[in-house]
Design a protein around this motif. Structure first.
Motif, PDB file in Angstrom:
ATOM      1  N   ASP A  70       0.690  -1.160  -0.031  1.00  0.00           N
ATOM      2  CA  ASP A  70      -0.006  -0.166   0.098  1.00  0.00           C
ATOM      3  C   ASP A  70       0.936   1.297  -0.140  1.00  0.00           C
ATOM      4  O   ASP A  70       0.269   2.300  -0.197  1.00  0.00           O
ATOM      5  N   GLU A  71       2.393   1.146   0.242  1.00  0.00           N
ATOM      6  CA  GLU A  71       3.057   2.286   0.102  1.00  0.00           C
ATOM      7  C   GLU A  71       3.235   2.660  -1.085  1.00  0.00           C
ATOM      8  O   GLU A  71       3.123   1.824  -2.246  1.00  0.00           O
ATOM      9  N   LYS A 131      17.502   6.794  11.764  1.00  0.00           N
ATOM     10  CA  LYS A 131      19.007   6.949  12.120  1.00  0.00           C
ATOM     11  C   LYS A 131      19.735   8.056  10.835  1.00  0.00           C
ATOM     12  O   LYS A 131      19.616   9.173  11.137  1.00  0.00           O
TER      13      LYS A 131
END
Ligand SMILES: Cc1cc2nc3c(=O)[nH]c(=O)nc-3n(C[C@H](O)[C@H](O)[C@H](O)COP(=O)(O)OP(=O)(O)OC[C@H]3O[C@@H](n4cnc5c(N)ncnc54)[C@H](O)[C@@H]3O)c2cc1C
Lengths: 107, 378
Positions: free
Chosen positions: B4-5, B17
């Protein structure tokens, strides 16, 4: 751009053009080089991007830090004097024509 | 592969990071588009799956397209836990799960100086350390009496508490955020703590844990037990559906375990790939994990919560720490801070079938690499 040659364990070679400043590990992944895993995403935490650097280039590389040195002690394929973690090598102009050999296995 | 991304699959660990500091989303990709094409893998991004039918052996997308499968692998991961507190939906209150989240946070960071982080777990603390390196002023609010309490031993919690405080981070233990205060335009500008105190902030990160994405599996009638329940070979309760990664609970001894780590997702995926290509073997990989918090690197091998006895060896001069965890006198987990060699040795020792005993370690004065050499010798 820096040209880099990956020599796989069976002797076949692939030459790619890597972007300056990008790690050798990422260069391998984005060029679909088999034999580099890079599971931790470049933190020097998994030792699955191990390479043997061609002798002519060993001394041109930035020195390794303690973390890389200790992680290399436990790679799955045997460590050699020319062993490095490719996530810790950023491509630079000095490294033009870099040749590295891929170990038999990473994990 | 449906996701879904947007875009191609990418690594999440750098989000909290290096990505915060350096950007470059293209450097997070696992592989490029050519790799997937060359290997016959079709990626359908921006395509949420709305339902699964085990009996029809099909999935249906939210847009209404149905696809047949012989075998389905669910790797739906987790999502951030929402907090039932007023002001939670303000636009400058963020979670950190996706590249989109991290990119929005990165943009916002540029115009921010004071930050509140809700939750002193791995992601909250990694973000805090990165924000500190960028010159921001973070305050961490943690409800428990120690940091990362769910996943690490007390000596490790203490080590990181001291390290973050020394670094100038304001850490509040045993405190909670009762409300986010918003201005007339709806933006958050402060949080109200359980102590009554108000902490000003123009960016709030909520890092208070995650919940597994099980709804799809539940609606399909699959067994759920704190995650999609699988058997020893990562098969769900439906014969044609496997599940792997953060969304899964798998059997370990007489318990079930759900882990959130790269190692767990990658090794479980390999187990399923082997099974589907003919090599059926139970999943039995040693869990390992890492977390980079500023200059300090934490690495964990094994499950420290299974330990009934801990031995901590710290070297204050070099800022290194190793914690050995034993279960019935047998080594079951090793946590190390800034000792990557010991971590790698621990992974090999703990993966060896017989394991090693408290007495062996005592005899070697807790020098793991030495013990490893004796264990590794045939
Ligand atoms: C900021 C951050 C830092 C981290 N740092 C570390 C670390 O240092 N070390 C470590 O070991 N681990 C770390 N992790 C954890 C690690 O990233 C996860 O364990 C890993 O991503 C799990 O992989 P997965 O495939 O199970 O799930 P995910 O990576 O969550 O992938 C699941 C995907 O499925 C999608 N999806 C869900 N439902 C549907 C649906 N119905 N239809 C279509 N798509 C759907 C989701 O949107 C998501 O894209 C970190 C995680 C985060 C967020």
């Amino acid at each position: 751009m820096t040209s880099v040659t990956f020599r796989s364990h069976d002797g076949s070679t692939v030459q790619v053009n890597g972007e300056l400043g990008v790690s050798l590990m990422q260069t391998a992944l984005s060029n679909g080089i088999d034999g580099i895993v890079g599971e931790c995403g470049g933190s020097a935490m998994c030792a699955t991007c191990h390479v043997y650097v061609d002798e002519a280039f060993v001394n041109l590389l930035p020195p390794m830090n303690d973390v890389e040195n200790e992680m290399l002690e436990c790679t799955v394929s045997t460590r050699r004097a020319s062993s490095r973690l490719s996530c810790q090598i950023r491509l630079s102009r000095e490294l033009e024509g870099l040749v590295v050999e891929l170990p038999e296995t990473q994990a | 592969m449906f996701g879904d991304e947007a875009g191609l699959p990418y690594q999440r660990p750098p989000l909290s990071k290096t990505f915060l500091k350096e950007g470059h989303p293209e450097r997070l990709l696992f592989r490029n588009a050519d790799f997937f094409a060359a290997n016959g893998i079709e990626i359908q991004s921006n395509t949420p799956i709305a339902s699964v039918s085990p009996s029809e052996r099909s999935v249906t997308t939210e847009r209404g397209n149905t696809y047949h499968f012989d075998h389905l692998v669910l790797a739906t991961g987790t999502r951030n836990r929402q907090l039932p507190i007023p002001g939670f939906n303000a636009p400058n209150v963020f979670g950190m799960r996706t590249l989109e989240d991290a990119s929005r946070i990165r943009d916002r960071l540029e115009m921010t100086s004071e930050i509140v982080v809700i939750g002193g777990g791995f992601i909250g603390l990694e973000f805090t350390a990165a924000a500190k390196q960028l010159g921001k002023k973070p305050t961490v609010v943690e409800a428990q009496d120690r940091l990362m309490a769910r996943a690490v031993s007390e000596p490790v919690s203490e080590f990181f508490l001291a390290a973050h405080r020394r670094n100038g981070v304001d850490i509040r233990l045993r405190q909670t955020v009762l409300a986010v205060e918003t201005d007339s335009s709806g933006n958050a500008f402060a949080v109200r703590l359980s102590t009554g105190e108000r902490v000003f902030s123009d960016l709030i990160l909520v890092a208070a844990g995650v919940v597994p994405n099980c709804e799809l599996a539940y609606a399909a009638g699959l067994k759920i037990e704190n995650g999609i329940a699988v058997d020893r070979t990562m098969l769900t309760s439906a014969p044609n559906i496997s599940a792997v990664g953060d969304c899964v609970s798998f059997p370990l001894g007489d318990r079930r375990l759900r882990l959130e780590s790269v190692q767990n997702a990658a090794d479980q995926a390999r187990c399923v790939a082997r099974r589907l290509t003919g090599a059926v073997e139970p999943y039995d990989k040693l869990p390992w994990f890492w977390s980079d918090q500023g200059a300090d690197k934490l690495q964990i091998a094994g499950l420290i919560e299974h330990a009934d006895k801990l031995v901590a060896k710290r070297d204050d001069e070099t800022g290194r720490l190793t914690v050995f965890g034993f279960s019935a006198e047998r080594l079951c987990a090793v946590e190390t801070v800034n000792r990557p060699g010991d971590h790698m040795a621990a992974r090999k020792v703990l993966s060896a079938s017989d394991g090693i005993m408290l007495a062996d370690l005592e005899a070697s004065h807790y020098r793991l690499k030495e013990v490893f050499r004796t264990v590794a010798r045939p």
